[in-house]
Motif scaffolding. Structure first.
Motif, PDB file in Angstrom:
ATOM      1  N   PHE A  65      44.802  77.298  69.426  1.00  0.00           N
ATOM      2  CA  PHE A  65      44.300  76.019  68.903  1.00  0.00           C
ATOM      3  C   PHE A  65      45.355  75.303  68.059  1.00  0.00           C
ATOM      4  O   PHE A  65      45.401  74.073  68.021  1.00  0.00           O
ATOM      5  CB  PHE A  65      43.033  76.245  68.079  1.00  0.00           C
ATOM      6  CG  PHE A  65      41.850  76.697  68.890  1.00  0.00           C
ATOM      7  CD1 PHE A  65      41.389  75.927  69.945  1.00  0.00           C
ATOM      8  CD2 PHE A  65      41.215  77.894  68.618  1.00  0.00           C
ATOM      9  CE1 PHE A  65      40.299  76.336  70.706  1.00  0.00           C
ATOM     10  CE2 PHE A  65      40.134  78.310  69.373  1.00  0.00           C
ATOM     11  CZ  PHE A  65      39.670  77.529  70.420  1.00  0.00           C
ATOM     12  N   HIS A  66      46.206  76.086  67.398  1.00  0.00           N
ATOM     13  CA  HIS A  66      47.283  75.494  66.586  1.00  0.00           C
ATOM     14  C   HIS A  66      48.256  74.723  67.475  1.00  0.00           C
ATOM     15  O   HIS A  66      48.721  73.627  67.117  1.00  0.00           O
ATOM     16  CB  HIS A  66      48.005  76.604  65.834  1.00  0.00           C
ATOM     17  CG  HIS A  66      48.927  76.106  64.766  1.00  0.00           C
ATOM     18  ND1 HIS A  66      48.620  75.039  63.945  1.00  0.00           N
ATOM     19  CD2 HIS A  66      50.165  76.527  64.376  1.00  0.00           C
ATOM     20  CE1 HIS A  66      49.617  74.828  63.096  1.00  0.00           C
ATOM     21  NE2 HIS A  66      50.574  75.714  63.349  1.00  0.00           N
ATOM     22  N   PHE A  77      47.578  73.142  70.146  1.00  0.00           N
ATOM     23  CA  PHE A  77      46.942  71.888  70.552  1.00  0.00           C
ATOM     24  C   PHE A  77      46.711  70.954  69.369  1.00  0.00           C
ATOM     25  O   PHE A  77      46.217  69.835  69.545  1.00  0.00           O
ATOM     26  CB  PHE A  77      45.593  72.176  71.232  1.00  0.00           C
ATOM     27  CG  PHE A  77      45.700  72.611  72.666  1.00  0.00           C
ATOM     28  CD1 PHE A  77      45.717  71.688  73.690  1.00  0.00           C
ATOM     29  CD2 PHE A  77      45.809  73.951  72.980  1.00  0.00           C
ATOM     30  CE1 PHE A  77      45.818  72.081  75.013  1.00  0.00           C
ATOM     31  CE2 PHE A  77      45.906  74.363  74.300  1.00  0.00           C
ATOM     32  CZ  PHE A  77      45.922  73.431  75.328  1.00  0.00           C
ATOM     33  N   LEU A  85      44.547  71.492  67.053  1.00  0.00           N
ATOM     34  CA  LEU A  85      43.091  71.442  66.839  1.00  0.00           C
ATOM     35  C   LEU A  85      42.595  72.429  65.793  1.00  0.00           C
ATOM     36  O   LEU A  85      41.397  72.436  65.471  1.00  0.00           O
ATOM     37  CB  LEU A  85      42.361  71.726  68.161  1.00  0.00           C
ATOM     38  CG  LEU A  85      42.593  70.727  69.293  1.00  0.00           C
ATOM     39  CD1 LEU A  85      41.898  71.207  70.567  1.00  0.00           C
ATOM     40  CD2 LEU A  85      42.081  69.351  68.899  1.00  0.00           C
ATOM     41  N   TYR A 118      40.196  71.493  63.072  1.00  0.00           N
ATOM     42  CA  TYR A 118      38.922  70.927  63.515  1.00  0.00           C
ATOM     43  C   TYR A 118      37.957  71.956  64.099  1.00  0.00           C
ATOM     44  O   TYR A 118      36.773  71.654  64.282  1.00  0.00           O
ATOM     45  CB  TYR A 118      39.171  69.832  64.561  1.00  0.00           C
ATOM     46  CG  TYR A 118      40.169  68.801  64.103  1.00  0.00           C
ATOM     47  CD1 TYR A 118      39.807  67.820  63.172  1.00  0.00           C
ATOM     48  CD2 TYR A 118      41.485  68.813  64.560  1.00  0.00           C
ATOM     49  CE1 TYR A 118      40.725  66.876  62.735  1.00  0.00           C
ATOM     50  CE2 TYR A 118      42.413  67.878  64.126  1.00  0.00           C
ATOM     51  CZ  TYR A 118      42.029  66.914  63.212  1.00  0.00           C
ATOM     52  OH  TYR A 118      42.936  65.991  62.767  1.00  0.00           O
ATOM     53  N   VAL A 119      38.447  73.156  64.393  1.00  0.00           N
ATOM     54  CA  VAL A 119      37.576  74.151  65.043  1.00  0.00           C
ATOM     55  C   VAL A 119      37.391  75.407  64.186  1.00  0.00           C
ATOM     56  O   VAL A 119      36.775  76.369  64.639  1.00  0.00           O
ATOM     57  CB  VAL A 119      38.127  74.556  66.433  1.00  0.00           C
ATOM     58  CG1 VAL A 119      38.186  73.353  67.360  1.00  0.00           C
ATOM     59  CG2 VAL A 119      39.484  75.242  66.321  1.00  0.00           C
ATOM     60  N   LYS A 141      32.234  73.344  68.193  1.00  0.00           N
ATOM     61  CA  LYS A 141      33.335  72.377  68.205  1.00  0.00           C
ATOM     62  C   LYS A 141      34.288  72.657  69.373  1.00  0.00           C
ATOM     63  O   LYS A 141      34.813  71.734  70.004  1.00  0.00           O
ATOM     64  CB  LYS A 141      34.101  72.430  66.881  1.00  0.00           C
ATOM     65  CG  LYS A 141      33.321  71.897  65.696  1.00  0.00           C
ATOM     66  CD  LYS A 141      33.057  70.415  65.850  1.00  0.00           C
ATOM     67  CE  LYS A 141      32.369  69.836  64.623  1.00  0.00           C
ATOM     68  NZ  LYS A 141      32.056  68.399  64.800  1.00  0.00           N
ATOM     69  N   VAL A 142      34.516  73.943  69.660  1.00  0.00           N
ATOM     70  CA  VAL A 142      35.392  74.317  70.773  1.00  0.00           C
ATOM     71  C   VAL A 142      34.839  73.764  72.086  1.00  0.00           C
ATOM     72  O   VAL A 142      35.577  73.198  72.903  1.00  0.00           O
ATOM     73  CB  VAL A 142      35.532  75.852  70.856  1.00  0.00           C
ATOM     74  CG1 VAL A 142      36.228  76.261  72.158  1.00  0.00           C
ATOM     75  CG2 VAL A 142      36.307  76.385  69.659  1.00  0.00           C
ATOM     76  N   PHE A 184      35.544  70.046  72.413  1.00  0.00           N
ATOM     77  CA  PHE A 184      36.924  69.723  72.792  1.00  0.00           C
ATOM     78  C   PHE A 184      37.198  70.100  74.241  1.00  0.00           C
ATOM     79  O   PHE A 184      37.978  69.422  74.928  1.00  0.00           O
ATOM     80  CB  PHE A 184      37.910  70.420  71.855  1.00  0.00           C
ATOM     81  CG  PHE A 184      38.067  69.725  70.527  1.00  0.00           C
ATOM     82  CD1 PHE A 184      38.673  68.483  70.453  1.00  0.00           C
ATOM     83  CD2 PHE A 184      37.594  70.304  69.363  1.00  0.00           C
ATOM     84  CE1 PHE A 184      38.817  67.823  69.226  1.00  0.00           C
ATOM     85  CE2 PHE A 184      37.724  69.664  68.138  1.00  0.00           C
ATOM     86  CZ  PHE A 184      38.336  68.415  68.073  1.00  0.00           C
ATOM     87  N   LYS A 241      35.910  67.387  76.344  1.00  0.00           N
ATOM     88  CA  LYS A 241      36.784  66.206  76.283  1.00  0.00           C
ATOM     89  C   LYS A 241      38.071  66.404  77.068  1.00  0.00           C
ATOM     90  O   LYS A 241      38.890  65.478  77.162  1.00  0.00           O
ATOM     91  CB  LYS A 241      37.121  65.885  74.821  1.00  0.00           C
ATOM     92  CG  LYS A 241      35.928  65.398  74.012  1.00  0.00           C
ATOM     93  CD  LYS A 241      36.303  65.198  72.550  1.00  0.00           C
ATOM     94  CE  LYS A 241      35.106  64.733  71.726  1.00  0.00           C
ATOM     95  NZ  LYS A 241      35.440  64.589  70.281  1.00  0.00           N
ATOM     96  N   TYR A 272      40.564  68.814  76.597  1.00  0.00           N
ATOM     97  CA  TYR A 272      41.751  69.347  75.921  1.00  0.00           C
ATOM     98  C   TYR A 272      42.209  70.661  76.553  1.00  0.00           C
ATOM     99  O   TYR A 272      43.397  70.959  76.573  1.00  0.00           O
ATOM    100  CB  TYR A 272      41.456  69.576  74.433  1.00  0.00           C
ATOM    101  CG  TYR A 272      41.468  68.320  73.612  1.00  0.00           C
ATOM    102  CD1 TYR A 272      42.606  67.940  72.900  1.00  0.00           C
ATOM    103  CD2 TYR A 272      40.356  67.497  73.540  1.00  0.00           C
ATOM    104  CE1 TYR A 272      42.621  66.785  72.127  1.00  0.00           C
ATOM    105  CE2 TYR A 272      40.354  66.338  72.789  1.00  0.00           C
ATOM    106  CZ  TYR A 272      41.482  65.980  72.081  1.00  0.00           C
ATOM    107  OH  TYR A 272      41.502  64.823  71.339  1.00  0.00           O
TER     108      TYR A 272
END
Length: 271
Positions: free
Chosen positions: A72-73, A75, A77, A80-81, A214-215, A218, A221, A223
């Protein structure tokens, strides 16, 4: 006004009645669950009583947490997650970050002097009678007590919120003959991005947990794909949960879930 009514709620035995209703409901629920296990049905609807009981299976995962956080880092994100658990930060880290936190407020709690007085006396299931013979009575009794409990709990919650407004969110305590009322401070809240700015990522991994709702958003969306996440999560067990609720509550739950899925579907179409 609310504080006086809250004291009265405790002093006249309404609080004890609330907790005993809670215990009775748990006892009845366990009996209904046992019946459903015996007949081997995952879902039963008692339409006349307006109640449904069902079993659901939840997968429990073992995470490669460091790899997930790194994923996630990359990306951008991670802030946010990830949800931060303040209590998992080290004392010196808490001191360093305290000025950067957001206060989460407080609530009023009752501490009974004699907790054993809240226990339910006697049996609420006729253990000499097979469950199959009195299951309808158990379900009817559960629904009746559940409605009484919901009304009492709603009143208790309303009085505590009102008393907190009168008291303010300071450290207050009021002694009563049956126990004490006090203001309990919730742990402060801090964002994952703040941790990244002021501490190293090891502190984030130690104190953070991934918010998979949240994952999923994303992923919808565009990602990344869900399969990208599954590489770092392995099923370690499956837990079975039993739910007993009124049919109307299940309908509301389903409608909420459907709105959520429709929202995720709309996100994916916007890619």
């Amino acid at each position: 006004m609310y504080l006086d009514r809250l004291q009265l709620f405790v002093q006249n035995g309404q609080y004890i009645e609330l907790k005993q209703l809670e215990n009775k409901l748990s006892h009845l629920r366990n009996g209904i669950k046992q019946y459903q296990e015996e007949v081997g049905l995952e879902r039963i609807v008692w339409r006349k009583q307006g109640v449904v009981g069902y079993f659901t299976r939840t997968r429990l995962y073992k995470e490669d947490k460091a790899s997930l956080f790194d994923f996630f880092h990359c990306f951008g994100l991670l802030p946010y997650v990830v949800n931060i658990h303040w209590a998992k930060l080290l004392p010196d880290e808490q001191v360093k970050l305290e000025a950067l936190t957001t206060k989460r407020g407080s609530y009023v709690r009752f501490w009974p002097k004699e907790p054993q007085s809240l226990l339910v006396e006697g049996q609420y299931i006729n253990e000499s009678q097979p469950l199959r013979e009195n299951i309808l009575d158990l379900v009817s009794k559960w629904r009746e007590l559940k409605r009484r409990f919901d009304r009492a709990e709603k009143q208790w919650t309303m009085l505590r919120k009102g008393a907190l407004r009168e008291w303010g969110e300071l450290d207050r305590k009021l002694k009563l003959s049956s126990g004490s009322l006090s203001v309990v401070q919730l742990q402060p809240q801090i964002q994952a991005g703040t941790i990244l700015k002021h501490l190293d990522i090891s502190a984030l991994i130690r104190s953070g947990s991934i918010n998979y709702e949240k994952v999923i958003e994303f992923a919808a969306k565009g990602y990344f794909n869900k399969s990208d996440i599954d590489k770092y999560r392995k099923i370690k067990d499956v837990s079975i949960r039993y739910t007993l609720m009124e049919i109307q509550s299940e309908i509301k739950k389903y409608e909420y879930y459907k709105r959520k899925m429709d929202s995720l579907s709309a996100m994916s179409r916007q890619i």
